[in-house]
Design a protein around this motif. Structure first.
Motif, PDB file in Angstrom:
ATOM      1  N   SER A 176       0.834  -1.195   0.000  1.00  0.00           N
ATOM      2  CA  SER A 176       0.000   0.000   0.000  1.00  0.00           C
ATOM      3  C   SER A 176       0.870   1.248   0.000  1.00  0.00           C
ATOM      4  N   GLU A 177       0.328   2.270  -0.576  1.00  0.00           N
ATOM      5  CA  GLU A 177       0.996   3.574  -0.563  1.00  0.00           C
ATOM      6  C   GLU A 177       0.675   4.233   0.767  1.00  0.00           C
ATOM      7  N   ARG A 178       1.696   4.689   1.453  1.00  0.00           N
ATOM      8  CA  ARG A 178       1.455   5.376   2.707  1.00  0.00           C
ATOM      9  C   ARG A 178       1.347   6.872   2.430  1.00  0.00           C
ATOM     10  N   PRO A 179       0.769   7.627   3.339  1.00  0.00           N
ATOM     11  CA  PRO A 179       0.698   9.076   3.135  1.00  0.00           C
ATOM     12  C   PRO A 179       2.107   9.659   3.053  1.00  0.00           C
ATOM     13  N   ARG A 180       2.299  10.527   2.107  1.00  0.00           N
ATOM     14  CA  ARG A 180       3.576  11.222   1.937  1.00  0.00           C
ATOM     15  C   ARG A 180       3.377  12.692   2.289  1.00  0.00           C
ATOM     16  N   PRO A 181       4.455  13.353   2.702  1.00  0.00           N
ATOM     17  CA  PRO A 181       4.293  14.772   3.035  1.00  0.00           C
ATOM     18  C   PRO A 181       3.937  15.585   1.790  1.00  0.00           C
ATOM     19  N   ASP A 182       3.223  16.653   2.006  1.00  0.00           N
ATOM     20  CA  ASP A 182       2.913  17.568   0.924  1.00  0.00           C
ATOM     21  C   ASP A 182       4.204  18.262   0.493  1.00  0.00           C
ATOM     22  N   TYR A 183       4.433  18.316  -0.802  1.00  0.00           N
ATOM     23  CA  TYR A 183       5.662  18.889  -1.362  1.00  0.00           C
ATOM     24  C   TYR A 183       5.959  20.267  -0.772  1.00  0.00           C
ATOM     25  N   ASP A 184       4.969  21.131  -0.762  1.00  0.00           N
ATOM     26  CA  ASP A 184       5.188  22.510  -0.294  1.00  0.00           C
ATOM     27  C   ASP A 184       5.447  22.593   1.204  1.00  0.00           C
ATOM     28  N   ASP A 185       5.103  21.548   1.954  1.00  0.00           N
ATOM     29  CA  ASP A 185       5.372  21.535   3.390  1.00  0.00           C
ATOM     30  C   ASP A 185       6.831  21.213   3.709  1.00  0.00           C
ATOM     31  N   VAL A 186       7.525  20.560   2.783  1.00  0.00           N
ATOM     32  CA  VAL A 186       8.896  20.125   3.076  1.00  0.00           C
ATOM     33  C   VAL A 186       9.944  20.680   2.111  1.00  0.00           C
ATOM     34  N   VAL A 187       9.508  21.419   1.092  1.00  0.00           N
ATOM     35  CA  VAL A 187      10.456  21.976   0.113  1.00  0.00           C
ATOM     36  C   VAL A 187      10.272  23.486   0.067  1.00  0.00           C
ATOM     37  N   SER A 188      11.382  24.205   0.153  1.00  0.00           N
ATOM     38  CA  SER A 188      11.315  25.661   0.024  1.00  0.00           C
ATOM     39  C   SER A 188      12.575  26.143  -0.680  1.00  0.00           C
ATOM     40  N   ALA A 189      12.503  27.325  -1.214  1.00  0.00           N
ATOM     41  CA  ALA A 189      13.656  27.958  -1.839  1.00  0.00           C
ATOM     42  C   ALA A 189      14.222  28.974  -0.862  1.00  0.00           C
ATOM     43  N   TRP A 190      15.487  28.866  -0.568  1.00  0.00           N
ATOM     44  CA  TRP A 190      16.116  29.776   0.364  1.00  0.00           C
ATOM     45  C   TRP A 190      16.180  31.178  -0.221  1.00  0.00           C
ATOM     46  N   GLN A 191      15.883  32.138   0.619  1.00  0.00           N
ATOM     47  CA  GLN A 191      15.979  33.549   0.232  1.00  0.00           C
ATOM     48  C   GLN A 191      16.848  34.235   1.264  1.00  0.00           C
ATOM     49  N   PRO A 192      17.929  34.890   0.836  1.00  0.00           N
ATOM     50  CA  PRO A 192      18.769  35.593   1.818  1.00  0.00           C
ATOM     51  C   PRO A 192      17.981  36.689   2.521  1.00  0.00           C
ATOM     52  N   ALA A 193      18.375  36.954   3.763  1.00  0.00           N
ATOM     53  CA  ALA A 193      17.670  37.960   4.571  1.00  0.00           C
ATOM     54  C   ALA A 193      17.869  39.340   4.005  1.00  0.00           C
TER      55      ALA A 193
END
Length: 193
Positions: A176-193
């Motif tokens: 069975s396929e288990r629930p996977r995290p939502d892409y946007d919850d675990v992936v982000s693009a770093w932006q300098p401060a």
């Protein structure tokens, strides 16, 4: 038997963990196991330390493995109940093939222990992927036995640790396929401060 998929990404997207209790024969034969473990060794390893080891437990050694588990369990619980004893027996005898992966840190190295530990985890994942490539299913378990010094001592010695028990075989039930995290919850693009 190799999985025939259109791309490596498609192949990796089909890998699922199997429940060891549902695995049936056949498991990898000795030549396939050698290939699977050789592939598992091709893992990121800063410093070329190989801070991991693989110990196979053959079918004819599973009863001895069960005895070790029972003995180790009784250290903390002198009189385990029937269900606990049955669970230990099931754990020891499930799936056609079993590999104990040991994290074997090289404490005298300049390579941080954290990087060595990550390499051991990557070796486990490579093992699962290599088994999948051969058409087998794998399950990586830990549980109390992975944290027991007595169980560990049956395969090695401190400072080694059990990274996992990897069971391999043929899927005896639909994966069975288990629930996977939502892409946007675990992936982000770093932006300098």
């Amino acid at each position: 038997m190799f999985n025939d998929l259109s791309s490596p990404a498609a192949f990796l997207a089909t890998r699922r963990s199997g429940k060891p209790r549902d695995m049936v024969a056949p498991g990898p034969d000795s030549a396939e196991m050698r290939e699977i473990l050789s592939t598992a060794m091709r893992t990121p390893d800063h410093g070329k330390l190989a801070p991991w080891r693989f110990v196979t437990i053959e079918k004819d050694q599973r009863e001895a493995f069960a005895e070790i588990l029972h003995s180790a369990y009784r250290i903390d619980k002198e009189q385990p109940g029937r269900l606990e004893r049955e669970a230990i027996e099931q754990f020891a005898h499930q799936a056609p093939s079993l590999v104990v992966v040991l994290y074997s840190p090289r404490e005298d190295s300049k390579i941080p222990l954290w990087e060595q530990e990550l390499s051991a985890g990557a070796a486990c994942m490579n093992l699962l992927s290599a088994a999948h490539a051969r058409g087998y299913v794998g399950g990586w378990l830990t549980g109390w036995a992975a944290f027991s010094d007595e169980v560990r001592d049956a395969f090695g010695a401190a400072p080694e640790k059990i990274a996992g028990f990897i069971f391999l075989g043929t899927a005896g039930a639909e994966l069975s396929e288990r629930p996977r995290p939502d892409y946007d919850d675990v992936v982000s693009a770093w932006q300098p401060a």
